[in-house]
Design a protein around this motif. Structure first.
Motif, mmCIF file in Angstrom:
data_model
loop_
_atom_site.group_PDB
_atom_site.id
_atom_site.type_symbol
_atom_site.label_atom_id
_atom_site.label_comp_id
_atom_site.label_asym_id
_atom_site.label_seq_id
_atom_site.Cartn_x
_atom_site.Cartn_y
_atom_site.Cartn_z
ATOM 1 N N LEU A 254 0.969 -1.220 -0.018
ATOM 2 C CA LEU A 254 -0.137 -0.054 -0.057
ATOM 3 C C LEU A 254 1.013 1.036 -0.030
ATOM 4 O O LEU A 254 1.925 1.225 0.724
ATOM 5 C CB LEU A 254 -0.845 -0.019 1.310
ATOM 6 C CG LEU A 254 -2.068 -1.061 1.496
ATOM 7 C CD1 LEU A 254 -2.578 -0.935 2.643
ATOM 8 C CD2 LEU A 254 -2.933 -0.740 0.258
ATOM 9 N N GLU A 255 0.594 2.241 -0.699
ATOM 10 C CA GLU A 255 1.196 3.695 -0.912
ATOM 11 C C GLU A 255 0.331 4.645 -0.218
ATOM 12 O O GLU A 255 -0.914 4.622 -0.362
ATOM 13 C CB GLU A 255 1.555 3.871 -2.254
ATOM 14 C CG GLU A 255 2.415 3.088 -2.963
ATOM 15 C CD GLU A 255 3.874 3.974 -2.880
ATOM 16 O OE1 GLU A 255 3.992 4.775 -2.360
ATOM 17 O OE2 GLU A 255 4.714 3.498 -3.683
ATOM 18 N N LEU A 256 1.100 5.406 0.497
ATOM 19 C CA LEU A 256 0.500 6.572 1.192
ATOM 20 C C LEU A 256 1.329 7.848 0.586
ATOM 21 O O LEU A 256 2.330 7.972 1.102
ATOM 22 C CB LEU A 256 0.405 6.486 2.655
ATOM 23 C CG LEU A 256 -0.272 7.457 3.385
ATOM 24 C CD1 LEU A 256 -1.837 7.557 3.248
ATOM 25 C CD2 LEU A 256 -0.215 6.958 4.940
ATOM 26 N N GLY A 257 0.354 8.817 0.403
ATOM 27 C CA GLY A 257 1.044 10.159 0.183
ATOM 28 C C GLY A 257 0.480 11.192 0.934
ATOM 29 O O GLY A 257 -0.804 11.159 1.395
ATOM 30 N N ALA B 84 5.208 14.174 7.831
ATOM 31 C CA ALA B 84 4.297 13.702 9.060
ATOM 32 C C ALA B 84 5.445 12.386 9.829
ATOM 33 O O ALA B 84 6.041 11.798 9.076
ATOM 34 C CB ALA B 84 3.128 13.286 9.018
ATOM 35 N N ARG B 85 5.036 12.491 10.987
ATOM 36 C CA ARG B 85 5.616 11.216 11.609
ATOM 37 C C ARG B 85 4.865 10.764 12.983
ATOM 38 O O ARG B 85 5.065 10.175 13.834
ATOM 39 C CB ARG B 85 7.114 11.577 12.146
ATOM 40 C CG ARG B 85 7.235 12.843 13.111
ATOM 41 C CD ARG B 85 8.647 12.793 13.724
ATOM 42 N NE ARG B 85 8.401 13.841 14.642
ATOM 43 C CZ ARG B 85 9.405 14.914 14.461
ATOM 44 N NH1 ARG B 85 10.159 15.024 13.217
ATOM 45 N NH2 ARG B 85 9.329 15.858 15.309
ATOM 46 N N ASP B 86 3.499 11.108 12.919
ATOM 47 C CA ASP B 86 2.584 10.949 14.002
ATOM 48 C C ASP B 86 2.310 9.411 13.541
ATOM 49 O O ASP B 86 1.398 9.015 12.610
ATOM 50 C CB ASP B 86 1.423 11.851 13.975
ATOM 51 C CG ASP B 86 0.262 11.528 14.848
ATOM 52 O OD1 ASP B 86 0.439 10.509 15.469
ATOM 53 O OD2 ASP B 86 -0.680 12.248 15.039
ATOM 54 N N PRO B 87 2.442 8.566 14.380
ATOM 55 C CA PRO B 87 2.232 7.021 14.124
ATOM 56 C C PRO B 87 0.583 6.818 14.005
ATOM 57 O O PRO B 87 0.285 6.064 13.075
ATOM 58 C CB PRO B 87 2.905 6.204 15.238
ATOM 59 C CG PRO B 87 3.309 7.078 16.243
ATOM 60 C CD PRO B 87 3.297 8.523 15.582
ATOM 61 N N ASP B 88 -0.180 7.432 14.958
ATOM 62 C CA ASP B 88 -1.760 7.013 14.897
ATOM 63 C C ASP B 88 -2.051 7.593 13.562
ATOM 64 O O ASP B 88 -2.883 7.045 13.006
ATOM 65 C CB ASP B 88 -2.024 7.755 16.088
ATOM 66 C CG ASP B 88 -1.763 6.947 17.498
ATOM 67 O OD1 ASP B 88 -1.451 5.875 17.381
ATOM 68 O OD2 ASP B 88 -2.002 7.895 18.244
ATOM 69 N N ARG B 89 -1.785 8.964 13.299
ATOM 70 C CA ARG B 89 -2.214 9.232 12.119
ATOM 71 C C ARG B 89 -1.955 8.390 10.761
ATOM 72 O O ARG B 89 -2.769 8.048 10.191
ATOM 73 C CB ARG B 89 -2.092 10.837 11.943
ATOM 74 C CG ARG B 89 -2.795 11.683 11.117
ATOM 75 C CD ARG B 89 -2.538 13.119 10.979
ATOM 76 N NE ARG B 89 -2.135 13.221 9.614
ATOM 77 C CZ ARG B 89 -1.070 14.098 9.034
ATOM 78 N NH1 ARG B 89 -0.532 14.845 10.089
ATOM 79 N NH2 ARG B 89 -1.071 14.278 7.928
ATOM 80 N N ILE B 90 -0.950 7.986 10.751
ATOM 81 C CA ILE B 90 -0.398 7.484 9.570
ATOM 82 C C ILE B 90 -1.039 5.912 9.512
ATOM 83 O O ILE B 90 -1.588 5.572 8.433
ATOM 84 C CB ILE B 90 1.286 7.220 9.713
ATOM 85 C CG1 ILE B 90 1.823 8.679 9.386
ATOM 86 C CG2 ILE B 90 1.587 6.433 8.642
ATOM 87 C CD1 ILE B 90 3.061 8.840 9.734
ATOM 88 N N ALA B 91 -0.969 5.130 10.776
ATOM 89 C CA ALA B 91 -1.583 4.034 10.671
ATOM 90 C C ALA B 91 -3.370 4.202 10.381
ATOM 91 O O ALA B 91 -3.610 3.326 9.574
ATOM 92 C CB ALA B 91 -1.388 3.556 12.043
ATOM 93 N N ARG B 92 -3.693 5.208 10.891
ATOM 94 C CA ARG B 92 -5.101 5.448 10.704
ATOM 95 C C ARG B 92 -5.541 5.438 9.238
ATOM 96 O O ARG B 92 -6.561 5.071 8.769
ATOM 97 C CB ARG B 92 -5.930 6.847 11.523
ATOM 98 C CG ARG B 92 -7.186 6.431 11.700
ATOM 99 C CD ARG B 92 -7.537 7.579 12.755
ATOM 100 N NE ARG B 92 -7.229 8.790 12.715
ATOM 101 C CZ ARG B 92 -6.402 9.432 13.808
ATOM 102 N NH1 ARG B 92 -6.026 8.922 14.874
ATOM 103 N NH2 ARG B 92 -5.960 10.554 13.576
ATOM 104 N N LEU B 93 -4.399 6.180 8.481
ATOM 105 C CA LEU B 93 -4.877 6.334 6.984
ATOM 106 C C LEU B 93 -4.592 5.071 6.225
ATOM 107 O O LEU B 93 -5.278 4.719 5.142
ATOM 108 C CB LEU B 93 -3.832 7.581 6.400
ATOM 109 C CG LEU B 93 -4.084 8.898 6.950
ATOM 110 C CD1 LEU B 93 -2.756 10.088 6.807
ATOM 111 C CD2 LEU B 93 -5.409 9.391 6.298
#
Lengths: 478, 1065
Positions: A263-266, A271-280
């Motif tokens: 999966l790619e995420l742009g 950012a480096r907020d783990p919660d936010r990134i994981a949530r996306l």
């Protein structure tokens, strides 16, 4: 100026440093490509990294050279010659022409590699020969240019008839230094092993990468979500520690059958907020096919940038965040839902032609640039139709009075108020110069109809008795 | 019937802003039926004379107003300003002068205060900033302040731009103006005469802004509305503001000033108190006549002189002659050679005053004063004087001292867009890459001259039909001839009695302490102002220098003036008949050299013809061969004649008598128009002027029709008529009247005499006057050696800066010692110090190193100038570098501290003879040791090249080849694409003709090679021998090989040329 020539071009008499005009005059059919020094430098670095398979110590020597310290590794190939041959063969397989030389010093190897004799096969100067007295003929016969001297110094030496390393080495050192500076001596000494030389070896950079191996394959969505969060936490901790954030993340699930699914995420901002990134990532995990199970997961971050230390304490939740910071999470979520091409911002572009005066920009693009605002003196509709729509049954006085009445989408609009015309000429440079005519204009009018609807209409072309003019609707105000 | 006056039109003298010539604006305004056209350029009056002249030519009812658009530096809105009378005109020119003198060249720095100081009598229209234009401060406030200060003289300009809210904007402005007391007037803010110029105007904007058309965005105009519009259209556009249109007429009506009022007064300085100018002029003339006519004046001369003086008095020109006389007299007193050229040589007064050197009363010359000054033409006289090129600056400074900066200034030269510059800038503006524009510009060799550039574009690897290329070439073609900026004229001065800045604005030139006026020669002519051309001629410098080197005559006197050169020496003509004319004024070019043996000059007047015949006029008119055949007696001398019913058969005898019935001089061609084609004097003059300016293509075809019909209608041979017209076209921009040819022929003879009698002094003087002439020092030296002059090398022990002559015992001619000026890059100050040190006894290398800079010493060493000390090039350079290290401490060399210790001897490699020669060429541009080709002979022979000297023994039509250094490349505009090359090898020179198709096939080799191999056919015609090229090969690499000690080294960039050729396009 020519910075590189093909063998064919060289055969035609073209050479490095030749002026472009001269070259073209010689060969009008010359095929030219713009030099890309940055790309060349990148390619050289990539090649340096590739060379690590031969020696851990590789130093790029821009623009076109590499130093490999092969002390203590050549025996793995069975000797210097064998190693050089292997290197040459591998490079040749990749379509690279290379000149290779082995010597005791970097300077001597550099010089030998550039001698005409290095063309075609590697040159090996046996150990000890570099520092031999008298100078080995292999080195003595080389041009002074092979000493990595400034071209000016080479030219100056040549004035005195000094063109070979041998001639230079035979001169008294004092007078030579006095006339040409110590740099010349230093280069000579470096080549002959009388002075040390430090090379800048390249170590490949550590990639932003985290990896989790599992004892047992998993495939339940909850497990995948947990793995995703764990990997994110690890990588983000490292990013945090080095004060960086990333714009792109790639999450790879390595399946038992070896096929990775990723999966790619742009992100719009680093950012480096783990919660936010994981949530996306989470909502998209469901669409993954875990096959017979996942045995490892890796997360990679790219496009990292320095990111100011964020507040990760509780207080930050209480303070309202403003500006682009506040919008960023929303835009990221919208983008993740709708797709990256569906969320954008309109930006003004300096052009008189309405449909060209708008461009799509990234949703959070910084408000910079000269065309940062919409000129107030030129009213433009809030909604510009992607394609103007033709108006029918238009009643208007000639030559350039506003329309009184027209039919659009089957409805008759009677005009109560009008303003215009604003005359906009065609961008003549987009058509052939012979086709440019002075009547290629659009006359725009801002009109208000009986219901108070404000429309932007235009007549294309100047009024002409011989042919009917056409009217169009191009936008809607408010 | 609507009426309207356009009061805000900018011409292309608003550089890079407006896109029409003033003449185009005027013609269109007249055609549209405007009442008046006001031309107002940006802080400039540079275009108004042209507009005014066009208005006079157009006739009709159009009134052309001269004004300026004042653009301020302090936020004041732009003003269109028209002086209402002569006094206001002077105030405007002084205002602009003030602003221009404050700013660097091309700029103008004005404030509101400056305007108010000069505002009396100025009618001014305030232009509001365009919508969207960055507002410059508080416009209503500025408007009110202006209107208060100049009540009744200020209007507010309203423009219909077809913007989104024109009518609201105008209504708001009208209210604003009414409140402030500045009534609204309709203006067009015109940038071009026709909507079709919009594209070009956009391109100009891009050039100005330094951007491409794709980036230009809102900096471009949205539409093509900034054009001249007919009155009815203006009335419709301003239907809600009818008063605004009427006011345009009111303002135009209030301008009571016309440029014709600039009545001109000559300075009256040189007249002693108590005398009238004409008395003084008469006195000086008669005094001069005593000197010029040693045997006393005959009756004819006396009558001519009286006639001229009477006419000069009648037309009010005495002061003009006195002024020029004063300048010439001053120059003579300083020992500066000078000589008038051009039509002034028709005047006995000028001859007596010493301005010209030609006696117009001499029998066969038949020069007519009326060609210089004519009552009918009503033009002021135009005297051009040549001075020594190295000393002209002194004369110019004298003029400034004598008349002061407020009364003397240099005229402007309008720098036009030339083809290369036009294509380069248009290409860049259209977003073509540097490569493409360079390739396009590279296709231009000289002017396009109406030829289609397409084949060249194709050859450059581009597709001429590609839309991008077509667009660029079309727009560049349109841009050709547009003024780009003003520059100072080379030597045209305007002098006045009163303040010059009350006549015309004066601005700063790029050179410090130089100023020039805004008008060029054409403008000055049109207004009838006086000008003096202070021109520079290299040959005058060379002649003075050779006179100084010629030993005194038996009676101890020296030659000081051209007039003292012994006349009509047969051996001088013998020499010229052999085409032995390297270095001789005018007749040293290839074309002239091949003409000399055909024309076989035997007396002075033959030289006059020689000078005039190798010119575009006679060549294009195909008059050269008929003349030569008649001269040789091959063809009978007959005169073209009309049919008997139209006139006597001998009507052209007088006109063409001295040139055997063939027109050669410009005035003969003009006389033909009058006598044979029945042009009036005025029409003939119009014809000449139309030819001189390439703008007016329409009127040329009209002239052509009249000329041909005039002649054939009277029974002349149509072919002859056609040739005569082509000849007139050829005279075009560079007419060659007989008087001018005579002036030049005097210098031809004088320089030929020096070359024949004192080739040593001649060669030295020519080298010492470089750069000038056609040949490089290498060829001049070669020629001198062929004439028995010994040439000695440049040497620190013997040479000065200039070449000198050293006596050779038992020889009449002295030896030429090359000067150190020949050493490339060497500074004159270094040489001056060296010569001084030598005089004090310096003899060894360290002695010289003490006074000469390190760089200078290296250059001397490399030039082998220490050879006299027995030190070779390389040893000298090694030694010099060592000294430099000691003196000037090479800072990163710690060993330099021990510099005083004796150094071990160092053996440097010896230089080969070939290398020595190549080094000579590199450092001295010539070699006395050998010719580079001598070392390449084997190689050249293997390629089939024969020595150039062998050509002389070859028969016509024989195939052969030669190889040599390319000395000269020439592509005359008249020669239909033919290129002439001159090659030189160790045996001599070879003249190559490259026809167009061969040139096209071998373009790079022809244009670039420094050493070329030419294969072709020998062509012999009489004494003239050419090699007609069939194949040209660039052998520059061979020449570069001479510079390396060993073979196998790659040539370096630019290493291909031992010698830069002189290329003439």
């Amino acid at each position: 100026m020519l910075t590189a020539v093909s063998p064919q071009a060289a055969a035609a008499g073209l050479f490095l440093g030749q002026g472009l005009t001269d070259a073209r005059a010689l060969r009008p059919d010359l095929v030219l490509a713009e030099a890309e020094p940055e790309a060349d430098a990148r390619a050289l670095e990539a090649l340096a990294d590739w060379c690590v398979r031969f020696s851990p110590a590789v130093a790029p020597d821009p623009p076109d050279g590499l130093f490999l310290d092969i002390g203590g590794v050549s025996h793995l190939w069975g000797g210097e010659a064998e190693m050089a041959a292997d290197l040459a063969a591998r490079l040749a397989r990749d379509g690279l022409t290379a000149r290779i030389a082995v010597a005791d010093t970097a300077g001597a190897a550099w010089a030998l590699a550039r001698s005409p004799a290095a063309e075609g096969r590697p040159r090996i100067l046996a150990p000890g020969k570099t520092e031999a007295q008298p100078l080995a003929p292999e080195l003595a016969s080389l041009s002074t240019a092979a000493l990595r001297l400034e071209p000016v110094a080479v030219e100056r030496l040549a004035r005195l008839g000094l063109r070979r390393i041998g001639q230079l080495a035979g001169l008294p050192r004092g007078p030579l230094a006095k006339r040409f500076g110590v740099k010349v001596l230093l280069r000579l000494d470096q080549a002959l092993g009388r002075a040390p030389e430090a090379l800048a070896f390249r170590r490949p950079p550590t990639p932003w990468f985290s990896r989790l191996d599992l004892a047992e394959p998993v495939s339940a969505p909850e497990d995948l979500a947990r793995l995703c969060r764990d990997a994110t936490l690890r990588l983000c901790a490292r990013l945090e520690a080095s004060g960086r954030g990333a714009r792109r993340f790639r999450l790879d699930f390595h399946r038992v059958d070896g096929a990775p699914v990723g999966l790619e995420l742009g992100l719009s901002r680093p950012a480096r907020d783990p919660d936010r990134i994981a949530r996306l990532f989470l909502p998209r995990l469901e669409s993954l096919d875990p096959g017979f199970g996942i045995e490892a997961v890796s997360l990679q971050a790219a496009e990292t940038e320095v990111l100011a230390p964020g507040q990760s304490d509780l207080a930050s939740l209480l303070e309202p965040v403003e500006g682009p910071e506040a919008l960023a999470p929303l835009i990221d979520r919208l983008t993740a839902r709708l797709g990256p091409r569906r969320v954008w911002r309109s930006r003004p572009l300096a052009s008189h032609v309405p449909e060209r005066s708008v461009r799509r920009a990234a949703a959070l693009e910084a408000q910079a640039g000269p065309a940062g605002s919409w000129p107030a003196w030129r009213p433009r509709p809030l909604r510009l139709l992607p394609r103007p729509e033709v108006l029918e049954a238009v009643i208007a006085l000639t030559p350039d009075e506003p329309p009184r009445q027209f039919r659009w989408r089957g409805r008759v609009h009677r005009i109560r108020l009008a303003e215009g015309p604003e005359r906009i000429g065609a961008e003549w440079w987009r058509t052939g110069i012979e086709a440019v005519r002075t009547d290629q204009v659009r006359d725009y009018y801002r009109v208000e109809d009986q219901d108070g609807a404000r429309l932007w209409v235009f007549r294309s072309g100047l009024h002409d008795h011989d042919r009917p003019v056409r009217w169009w609707l191009h936008g809607l105000f408010g | 019937m609507s009426r309207y006056a356009e009061l805000a039109a900018a011409s292309n003298f608003s550089f890079l802003r407006a896109a029409s010539h003033p003449e185009e604006l005027v013609a269109t305004a007249a055609a549209l039926g405007l009442d008046a056209l006001g031309v107002a350029d940006r802080n400039s009056l540079a275009g108004v004379v042209r507009a005014w002249g066009a208005g006079r030519k157009a006739g009709g009812s159009l009134k052309v107003l001269a004004g300026a658009r004042l653009v301020f530096a302090d936020g004041t809105p732009d003003l269109i300003c028209y002086p209402s009378d002569r006094a206001a005109w002077s105030r405007l020119t002084r205002l602009l002068t003030l602003g221009k003198r404050r700013a660097p060249k091309g700029g103008c720095d004005l404030s509101l205060g400056d305007f108010l100081d000069h505002a009396e009598g100025q009618l001014a229209i305030v232009l509001p900033p365009a919508p969207g234009e960055a507002g410059r401060g508080d416009f209503p406030g500025h408007l009110e302040a202006l209107a208060r200060a100049r009540r009744g003289w200020i209007w507010l300009g309203g423009v219909r731009r077809y913007g989104p809210r024109d009518l609201q904007d105008l209504a708001r402005l009208e209210a604003l103006g009414a409140a402030a007391g500045a009534p609204l007037v309709a203006v067009g803010e015109v940038l071009y005469h026709d909507a079709r110029r919009r594209a070009l105007q956009d391109v100009l904007t891009c050039i100005r802004e330094g951007c491409t058309i794709h980036e230009a965005g809102l900096r471009l105009e949205a539409n093509a509305e900034r054009r001249l519009k007919p009155p009815a259209e203006m009335a419709r556009l301003f239907a809600r503001f009818p008063a605004a249109v009427e006011r345009s007429l009111e303002i135009a009506g209030r301008v009571g000033f016309d440029l014709s009022e600039l009545r001109y007064e000559y300075p009256d300085e040189p007249v002693p108190a108590g005398k009238t100018p004409i008395q003084h002029l008469r006195d000086l003339t008669w005094e001069g006549a005593g000197w010029r006519f040693e045997g006393g004046l005959g009756e004819r001369e006396r009558r001519t002189l009286e006639h001229e003086l009477d006419l000069i008095e009648k037309l009010g020109f005495p002061n003009y002659f006195l002024t020029v006389h004063d300048i010439v007299r001053w120059a003579r007193a300083q020992g500066i050679l000078c000589q008038g050229r051009g039509s002034a040589a028709n005047s006995v007064v000028c001859f007596c005053l010493g301005i010209t050197a030609v006696d117009p009363t001499k029998k066969d010359q038949d020069l007519l004063f009326s060609r210089f000054i004519s009552e009918a033409r009503g033009e002021p006289p135009d005297i051009d004087v040549d001075f020594e090129h190295e000393r002209r600056e002194e004369v110019m400074q004298y003029l400034f001292r004598r008349y002061g900066r407020d009364r003397a200034a240099i005229a402007a030269t309008v720098i036009h867009f030339r083809p290369r510059m036009a294509i380069r800038q248009v290409g860049k503006a259209l977003g073509l890459t540097e490569d493409v524009t360079a390739a396009l510009a590279g296709t231009v060799w000289g002017p396009w001259s109406g030829m289609s550039p397409d084949p060249y574009i194709r050859q450059a690897g581009l597709d001429p039909d590609a839309p991008e290329i077509r667009r660029a070439t079309a727009l560049a073609g349109e841009l050709l001839g547009f003024p780009r900026h003003l520059s100072q004229h080379v030597g045209g001065y305007v002098l006045t009695r009163g303040r010059l800045d009350e006549l015309v604005p004066i601005g700063n030139a790029a050179m410090p302490d130089r100023t020039f006026i805004e008008w060029d020669k054409d403008d000055i002519d049109a207004l009838g102002l006086m000008k003096v051309d202070i021109l520079a001629l290299g040959m005058l410098t060379a002649l003075r220098k050779s006179f100084e080197m010629i030993p005194p005559r038996a009676d101890g006197t020296r030659l000081t003036d051209i007039a003292q050169v012994p006349q009509e020496v047969p051996q001088v003509y013998d020499m010229l008949c052999r085409a032995d004319s390297v270095g001789v004024f005018q007749v040293e070019s290839r074309a002239q050299m091949s003409m000399l043996p055909r024309l076989k000059p035997r007396r002075f007047y033959d030289l006059v013809i020689e000078v005039a015949i190798v010119r575009p006029g006679p060549i294009q008119g195909d008059m050269v061969h008929p003349y030569l055949r008649r001269r040789d007696g091959t063809d009978p001398v007959d005169f073209p004649a009309p049919s008997p019913e139209h006139g006597p058969p001998d009507e052209l005898h007088r006109v063409l008598g001295k040139t055997l019935g063939v027109p050669l001089f410009q005035e003969q061609a003009m006389r033909l128009a009058i006598e044979a084609a029945r042009f009036s004097e005025n029409d003939a003059d119009g014809l000449r002027r139309a030819m001189a300016t390439f703008r007016n293509l329409g009127s040329i075809s009209e002239h052509r029709r009249r000329f041909l019909e005039g002649m054939t209608g009277r029974g002349y041979d149509p072919d002859f008529a056609e040739r005569c017209f082509r000849q007139i076209e050829g005279f075009g921009s560079y007419g060659f009247p007989e008087s001018h040819a005579i002036s030049f022929a005097l210098l031809v003879y004088a320089s030929a005499w020096v070359k024949w009698r004192w080739p040593d002094a001649f060669c030295a003087a020519l080298i010492n006057s470089q750069p000038m002439g056609f040949y490089l020092p290498a060829q001049l030296v070669r020629d001198a050696r062929e004439h028995g002059v010994e040439v000695r090398p440049a040497d620190v022990l013997a040479s000065d800066w200039d070449c000198t002559l050293e006596p050779v015992s038992g020889q009449r001619l002295r030896a030429l010692r090359l000067g150190l000026r020949q050493v490339r890059g060497l500074a004159q100050e270094d040489v001056e110090r060296l010569v001084l040190a030598r005089a004090r006894g310096a003899r060894a290398l360290p002695d010289f190193a003490r006074v000469v800079s390190g760089r200078g010493m290296e250059l001397l060493a490399e030039a082998d100038a220490f050879a006299g000390l027995g030190i070779s090039r390389r040893q000298a350079l090694w030694a010099v570098k060592g000294l430099a290290g000691a003196d000037r401490a090479d800072r990163d060399a710690p060993l330099a501290a021990g510099a005083d210790l004796p150094e071990p001897r160092v053996d440097l490699p010896l230089m080969s003879a070939a290398r020595e020669t190549a080094e000579d060429y590199r450092t001295l541009r010539l070699s006395l040791k050998a010719h580079p080709c001598a070392f390449l002979r084997e190689d050249l022979a293997a390629r089939g090249a024969r020595p150039a000297a062998d050509l002389k023994r070859m028969r016509d039509g024989r195939r052969t080849a030669v190889a040599g250094l390319v000395l000269v490349r020439q592509r005359p505009g008249t020669a239909k694409g033919v290129v002439f090359m001159t090659l030189e090898d160790e045996t001599g020179t070879a003249n190559i003709v490259v026809w167009k198709d061969v040139f096209e096939a071998h373009r790079p080799a022809v244009m670039r090679s420094g050493l070329a191999l030419v294969e072709g056919r020998v062509q012999v015609a009489g004494d003239i021998l050419h090699l007609v090229a069939e194949r040209i090969t660039d052998l520059s690499v061979l020449a570069a090989g001479l510079r390396t000690d060993e073979s196998g080294e790659a040539p370096k960039a630019g290493g291909g040329r031992l010698l830069a050729s002189r290329d003439f396009h």
